[in-house]
Structures are given as C-alpha cells and as structure tokens.
Design an enzyme around this catalytic site. Structure first.
Site, PDB file in Angstrom:
ATOM      1  N   THR A  30      17.953 -25.600 -40.392  1.00  0.00           N
ATOM      2  CA  THR A  30      17.800 -26.058 -41.849  1.00  0.00           C
ATOM      3  C   THR A  30      16.940 -25.160 -42.591  1.00  0.00           C
ATOM      4  O   THR A  30      17.010 -24.833 -43.922  1.00  0.00           O
ATOM      5  CB  THR A  30      17.548 -27.331 -41.930  1.00  0.00           C
ATOM      6  OG1 THR A  30      18.629 -28.075 -41.580  1.00  0.00           O
ATOM      7  CG2 THR A  30      17.495 -27.998 -43.252  1.00  0.00           C
ATOM      8  N   ASP A  74      22.837 -22.559 -35.519  1.00  0.00           N
ATOM      9  CA  ASP A  74      22.656 -23.817 -35.663  1.00  0.00           C
ATOM     10  C   ASP A  74      22.001 -24.401 -34.151  1.00  0.00           C
ATOM     11  O   ASP A  74      22.467 -24.011 -33.173  1.00  0.00           O
ATOM     12  CB  ASP A  74      23.587 -24.772 -35.879  1.00  0.00           C
ATOM     13  CG  ASP A  74      23.203 -26.293 -36.258  1.00  0.00           C
ATOM     14  OD1 ASP A  74      23.454 -26.573 -37.315  1.00  0.00           O
ATOM     15  OD2 ASP A  74      22.984 -27.068 -35.220  1.00  0.00           O
ATOM     16  N   SER A  75      20.967 -25.042 -34.080  1.00  0.00           N
ATOM     17  CA  SER A  75      20.321 -25.236 -32.933  1.00  0.00           C
ATOM     18  C   SER A  75      21.104 -26.133 -31.922  1.00  0.00           C
ATOM     19  O   SER A  75      20.880 -25.996 -30.739  1.00  0.00           O
ATOM     20  CB  SER A  75      18.703 -26.000 -33.040  1.00  0.00           C
ATOM     21  OG  SER A  75      18.742 -27.244 -33.360  1.00  0.00           O
ATOM     22  N   THR A 182       9.330 -34.847 -28.750  1.00  0.00           N
ATOM     23  CA  THR A 182      10.606 -35.220 -28.802  1.00  0.00           C
ATOM     24  C   THR A 182      11.020 -35.523 -30.210  1.00  0.00           C
ATOM     25  O   THR A 182      10.027 -35.760 -31.084  1.00  0.00           O
ATOM     26  CB  THR A 182      10.797 -36.632 -27.714  1.00  0.00           C
ATOM     27  OG1 THR A 182      12.267 -36.713 -27.685  1.00  0.00           O
ATOM     28  CG2 THR A 182      10.328 -37.766 -28.346  1.00  0.00           C
TER      29      THR A 182
HETATM   30  N1  ASP Z   1      21.616 -28.658 -37.432  1.00  0.00           N
HETATM   31  C1  ASP Z   1      20.237 -28.237 -37.728  1.00  0.00           C
HETATM   32  C2  ASP Z   1      19.845 -27.390 -36.530  1.00  0.00           C
HETATM   33  O1  ASP Z   1      19.124 -28.197 -35.880  1.00  0.00           O
HETATM   34  C3  ASP Z   1      19.332 -29.089 -38.519  1.00  0.00           C
HETATM   35  C4  ASP Z   1      17.645 -28.880 -38.740  1.00  0.00           C
HETATM   36  O2  ASP Z   1      17.472 -27.689 -38.622  1.00  0.00           O
HETATM   37  O3  ASP Z   1      16.902 -29.751 -38.740  1.00  0.00           O
HETATM   38  O4  ASP Z   1      19.942 -26.281 -36.432  1.00  0.00           O
END
Ligand code: ASP
Length: 357
Positions: A30, A74-75, A182
C-alpha cells in the site's frame, strides 16, 4: 525481478553525514500507491519519483539510493523466492550501504522480517522494514512518517557503528524486532505489536533507543547469508472438537517434514488417545512437531499441565514464545539448512537471532 537502482539523491545534499548511505528497497504494498489521475483507482507509483510524494527525502543529509522490484509485489505474493532476492540485494550492497530500508506490504511484513533475521547471520547493519496502512498518495497517509523515520533509524550510529544492527519493523512510532513482531490490525495505524519483547525504540519528539534490548554482533564477523528454505511444513490451529480425519490428512501430506501445531494457552492440546498416537507415530517416522501457542502473548510451557506433558514425552518440540510468523519461517529455514532431524530440533530449541526468550 528487481531492477537496477533507479534514483539517487544528489551528493551535494550530504553536508553533515556524508559518510552514511542508505539503500531503500521498494518491494510493493500500500505504501507505494497513488490515485491514477485518469481512472481514480490506486496504482503503484514509479519509485523514481518518490521524492515528488515525499519531498522531505531531499532534505536528508544522507546519500539515499533506491532499488525497485518490477513488477512490485502485493505482500500476499511474497514467498521464500522473494526473500532470497531481498537478501541478495542486501548481500550485494552490504559493503556500499550503512543501512537498508525495505518498503513492504503490511500483510506479510512480519514473515519477511522473521525470514530475513534467520537468513542474515552476523548482521551488522540495520535492515528496517516499513510500509503503511494508507497509500503515500493520500493526504492522511502514515507512509510518509514511517518512511522518514525508518531512514533515520537505518542511518543511526553509535560509536561509529550501526545503532540498530538488526532486522526490525518500524511502524507508527514503534521499532520492534522483526522476528518478535506480528500484525494485529487491518485498520489501525498502530498495526503491529511485539507481544513478548519490548520495543527497541520509541519515537516521539526524540528517537529513544533502548540499547540494552538491541543485539550487537561480535566485531568483524562476516555476514553469512542462508538462502535455502524448505516449505514442506504445515500449520494447524487446534480447536475444540478437531477430528482425527483432519489431523491425519495433514500428517499424511506427501513430503511433510514439519508441522506447527497452534495449541491452547501455555501449549495445551486434547489428551485424546488418537491424537497422541498419531503425533507419536509421525515423530517416530522422523517428522518434527513444533508447539506454539495460539495466544497473542506468553509462552508454551510443556509439562505444566497434563495436556502438554504427554506431548513432551512423545518428542514434540516447544516453540516457547515464538510468534506464528517466526515459527513458520524458522522451521522452513532450518529444514532448508539441515538434513538431520537432530540438528533442526537442536536449533529450534535455541535462539538464532533473538526470536525466543
Ligand atoms: N495488501 C497490501 C500488502 O500487504 C496491504 C498493505 O500494504 O498494507 O501488500
């Protein structure tokens, strides 16, 4: 997958701290999103233009460089292959940079931080992961503060050495050890916590490090990068009423070398005879069972109750106060590193990089 460094902030800016150079590794998430002016949807930024969104970067007295994954991830898609790529970027830049900041999606950030902490043995440079809940392109973003302070931390020096030579997560004014952290909230800016180890620094008006909690490597140790992972592992969260078919299906997974059971309280599980028989059978065949608690804090203490004493006798290994993220990555790392069951169990019982008390 990662491309070459694509921006650097000019060296004229290096007035006070010209010896400090930081590499920002942008993997996705994000934090790197802005609204597309045409469609209005969120799209990843071109990281070469990050300083348009965070003009403060130009004011730093450090030599900042960046490298961006292409495509960004995206993670949820980040896995051991990507962890190895990140570790290789750090390995390659280890001589040239004093610290590293990894911009990463928050969803699996604690897994990546844990994995890197096991991969980077004798680490003497800061590796600070950060991200944001709101995209950098939004007015109320938390990404700007997170990025700026993560750079400060990566650059901080104490007696000519890195102040925090660890893999950490910096988020919403807290610096925590990566393999102790976490994700706890999908909504709040205060998204991460470290249930069993205090923050390494708190950020208010000042950046206050708690140096006695930070681990410092012995001098002149060479960085060793462990790149092997074995993902033949499973995680099973126990629940009241769990049935044998499910348990056996997991244990009979082809190639499974290790199972993490998330147990109740201080490491307790049902004393059903079939449960004990099946886990004993699996262990006798060479499998590893690691017991971690499904509580959000505290430690497994096998033998405290009858409901864990029998598992101890069967050869179940205590995960002590490991987080769920650290337990999976530690097991995958050790199974990749050793073929011998004994070696894996021995290392599960000790702290590799501060992940257990
Ligand atoms: N879906 C995103 C990710 O983990 C959420 C974030 O970055 O907070 O890549």
């Amino acid at each position: 997958m990662p491309t070459q460094p694509d921006f650097s902030i000019s060296k004229e800016k290096m007035k006070n701290n010209k010896d400090i150079s930081i590499l920002i590794i942008y993997t996705g998430g994000t934090i790197g999103m802005v609204h597309d002016p045409v469609t209005g949807s969120l799209v990843p930024i071109d990281f070469r233009h990050i300083s348009d969104h965070v003009p403060e970067l130009k004011k730093f007295g450090y030599d900042l460089h960046s490298i961006s994954f292409d495509p960004v991830q995206d993670s949820s898609n980040i896995d051991p292959v990507v962890w190895v790529k990140m570790a290789e970027i750090i390995e390659e830049g280890y001589k040239d940079f004093d610290g590293f900041v990894i911009l990463h999606g928050t969803d699996t950030m604690a897994y990546t931080a844990s994995a890197l902490s096991f991969m980077l043995e004798n680490l003497a440079r800061p590796v600070i992961l950060t991200g944001s809940q709101l995209p950098i392109g939004l007015l109320r973003t938390d990404g700007r503060e997170n990025l700026i302070t993560a750079i400060e931390i990566a650059a901080a020096q104490l007696n000519g050495m890195a102040e925090v030579p660890e893999v950490c997560i910096f988020f919403d004014n807290k610096l925590t050890r990566g393999n102790r952290t976490t994700k706890m909230s999908a909504e709040h800016f205060d998204a991460f916590y470290s249930p069993n180890y205090p923050p390494l620094a708190e950020v208010g008006l000042h950046l206050k490090y708690t140096n006695n909690l930070i681990s410092y490597p012995a001098k002149d140790q060479k960085l060793i990068v462990h790149k092997a992972f074995d993902n033949n592992v499973a995680v099973l969260k126990l629940f009241p009423g769990i049935n044998r078919k499910l348990f056996q299906a997991v244990l009979n997974t082809e190639g499974l070398r290790g199972l993490i059971i998330e147990t109740f309280g201080s490491g307790n599980a049902p004393t059903y005879q079939w449960f004990l028989d099946d886990l004993t059978d699996y262990i006798n065949k060479g499998g590893i069972i690691l017991n971690v608690t499904q509580c959000h804090g505290g430690s497994v203490e096998m033998g405290l109750y009858e409901t864990s004493r029998q598992m101890l006798s069967a050869g179940v290994v205590s995960g002590k106060d490991l987080t769920s993220e650290a337990s999976v990555t530690k097991l995958m790392h050790l199974l990749g590193r050793y073929t011998s069951r004994e070696e894996v169990v021995k290392s599960l019982n000790r702290s590799l990089s501060g992940e257990i008390s």
